[in-house]
Design an enzyme around this catalytic site. Sequence first.
Site, PDB file in Angstrom:
ATOM      1  N   GLY A 202       5.016 -15.735  22.414  1.00 42.01           N
ATOM      2  CA  GLY A 202       5.073 -14.938  22.136  1.00 42.01           C
ATOM      3  C   GLY A 202       6.264 -13.989  22.860  1.00 42.01           C
ATOM      4  O   GLY A 202       5.838 -14.454  24.246  1.00 42.01           O
TER       5      GLY A 202
ATOM      6  N   GLU B   8     -13.332  10.078  25.227  1.00 40.81           N
ATOM      7  CA  GLU B   8     -12.322  10.532  23.750  1.00 40.81           C
ATOM      8  C   GLU B   8     -13.602  11.048  22.866  1.00 40.81           C
ATOM      9  O   GLU B   8     -14.773  10.561  23.298  1.00 40.81           O
ATOM     10  CB  GLU B   8     -11.435   9.734  23.688  1.00 40.81           C
ATOM     11  CG  GLU B   8     -10.468   9.231  24.679  1.00 40.81           C
ATOM     12  CD  GLU B   8      -9.494   8.321  24.043  1.00 40.81           C
ATOM     13  OE1 GLU B   8      -9.606   8.396  22.363  1.00 40.81           O
ATOM     14  OE2 GLU B   8      -8.472   8.772  24.559  1.00 40.81           O
TER      15      GLU B   8
ATOM     16  N   HIS C 201     -15.799  12.548   6.822  1.00 45.36           N
ATOM     17  CA  HIS C 201     -16.690  13.329   6.298  1.00 45.36           C
ATOM     18  C   HIS C 201     -17.979  12.421   7.214  1.00 45.36           C
ATOM     19  O   HIS C 201     -18.594  13.088   7.645  1.00 45.36           O
ATOM     20  CB  HIS C 201     -16.467  13.618   4.948  1.00 45.36           C
ATOM     21  CG  HIS C 201     -17.275  13.682   3.990  1.00 45.36           C
ATOM     22  ND1 HIS C 201     -16.865  15.731   4.383  1.00 45.36           N
ATOM     23  CD2 HIS C 201     -18.639  13.481   3.363  1.00 45.36           C
ATOM     24  CE1 HIS C 201     -18.001  16.122   3.235  1.00 45.36           C
ATOM     25  NE2 HIS C 201     -18.793  14.869   3.063  1.00 45.36           N
TER      26      HIS C 201
END
Lengths: 297, 403
Positions: free
Chosen positions: A18, A213, A255
């Site tokens: 790549g 974080e 949630h």
Amino acid sequence: MSILLDERSRVLVLGITGRQARTHLTYMRKYGTHVVAGVAPGRGGQEVEGIGVYETVRGAVAEHVVDIAVLFVPGSGARDAALEAIDSRIPLVVVLAEGVPHHDTALLLREARRRGVRLVGPNSQGMISPGKAKLGGTGGAFPERMFLRGPVGIVSRSGGMGGEIGSALTRLGIGQSTYVSIGGDLLIGSAFADLLPLYEQDPETHCVVLFGEPGTGHEEQAAELIRQKRITKPLVAFVCGEALEKLPRGMSFGHTSSIIARGLGSPVRKKQLLREAGALVAERFTDIPQLVRQTLR
Amino acid sequence: MTRLLEHHSLDLLARAGVAVAPYRAVASPEAAAQAAAALGGGAVVKALVPAGGRGKAGAVALCQDPAEAAEAARRLLGTRLGHFPVRQVLVQAKVRIAEEFFCAFTFDSMSRGPVLLFSSRGGIEVEDLVRDEPEAMLTRPLDPDAELPAHVAREVGHAAGLQGETLLAVADALCRLYRVFRENDAFLVEVNPLVRDAEGRILAPSAVVTVDDQADFRHPEWKALIDPAGSNGWRPLTPLELRLREIDATDDGSAIRFNEFAEGRIACMLTGGGSGLVTFDHMLRLGQMPATTFDITPGRVEEKMYLATKAILGRPGLTGLIYGGNISNFIPIDVKVRGVVRALQELRVDARKFPVVFRCAGPGVEVARELAATVAGIEFHDERTSLEDAVARIVALAGGGAP
């Protein structure tokens, strides 16, 4: 010494043909990374920079001893490529891709655990043992601009900010043993608690900087290791994201992730636990170099 | 993560064989009355928005007959719930509740895989339950690569105090719900309450399904379910956020993430997830709210940066702009700066009057510095200035006292 990676580590590059892989292959080798082979399904038999390309990981490891596989594969293909490397029991697999679906990550983390493979990432920017070797994009074409060999370990949830820490320390002449970008996803293979014991064992590391974080319990777990005296080297910790606690909830955590957290995940709480355990907590990012310097006196 | 609307979530459950209370989504009072009549007269009418807390907000109505259903629909349609406009209501058969449970499937960072959360104390706010009675919530890590074995579902249900027919029926529902979670690349499948009704049937009157956007490459069916302009997680997109989505869609060679905040006055275009949070924190510490957050992934970025800068600076009431991010490892930073500077020139920004701070570090920094110098008054900082100190500069120049 250093952790996970040095100039002797034999590296296999997945997705080697790549465009990004070719660029970073050049940079990695120029810096001293010992790349032994590459894999690119459908392109076996080719060469990239004189490095042999194999159809499969199995084919590559039949002819080379490999310590580390680094994956230059997009998020949609990460599961397949990582499973292939894990299947060949390569001891360390580094997943750089961002955007790996959670169901895929869960599966490959489970497989890595089963096979005793250490996985770093996904969404890792790689790692560097300054003066020895580097993996992935870390340091770019001129790592010496940001990183210098020395006594400080860095382990960061953010690839960009890990580089900032390296750069700030290097400008002050404070070098680093190994910097590992562990990735900022919810699910990662190597968290702070997996790597801190390696720094603890590494004679070259005198101090570790942790960049945390919001969300997850990884910083809390690091604090627990210090509290139990399983980590005794000085730890300088910075946890960003207090701002998120002041924003509408849906924006940051969903949630149920807040339920699982059982009170974990808040930057304020993470910093409190780290401080109580004995870590040096930087309230401002700008304070990190000074705190590191204190520990090296 | 995208939260599906409730009828789409219920569709997924029904397809997996989970019993649900019959439902119909409608957009007018007349259609609501018809739907209620088809359900036998009485019905529950709920606002159909991708957000929770509807009960507390008065957006769930128990109706005795079709006329009441029409009235409830008339009251809800066209209003806003939280931040979301109510364009449809869900008309649903009433359920006679005998017992309520809580169940959810999601991912846990610490066990590093999927988990089942289950409690026999359903129906109440989960946060309250976890805070007040954490031992009432059972957590069970699951195999990401296999169905939920029935015996594991029974073990969890039994540990929560269930037995007999109820245990078997709940366990069956749990296995089906885990199938919904796995087959739809869900990040969350939550049923609260899962109900045993007066006839002893286990069914889901409502459901929350959140899907993992990172898997959208293998879910073409989501295009029909997800409104791209719908939501940024807590409210619908603003016109500026919609414009940034349009700009992002011009080229898939990179991806923009953008938010705006009504109360902020300083535009922030500081890229990188970590650096975005560090600078956000520092701006709040200095008493300012950013007007925007902005991030862009590497790729073809120059034109997008140009369009984004123009769009963002079109927002009224801005007092300044900070642009940049953490030190770049390998991506040349001058490409992005070229786009930003072109926009500033075209907008004839005079940075001596409208303060602009750049914090740029990494490959290409010298070119970036020269480009920035073509706009009068831009304050340019490199890696010798920390991100926090750069934020302090824009706040000093454009903060104008407390917000």
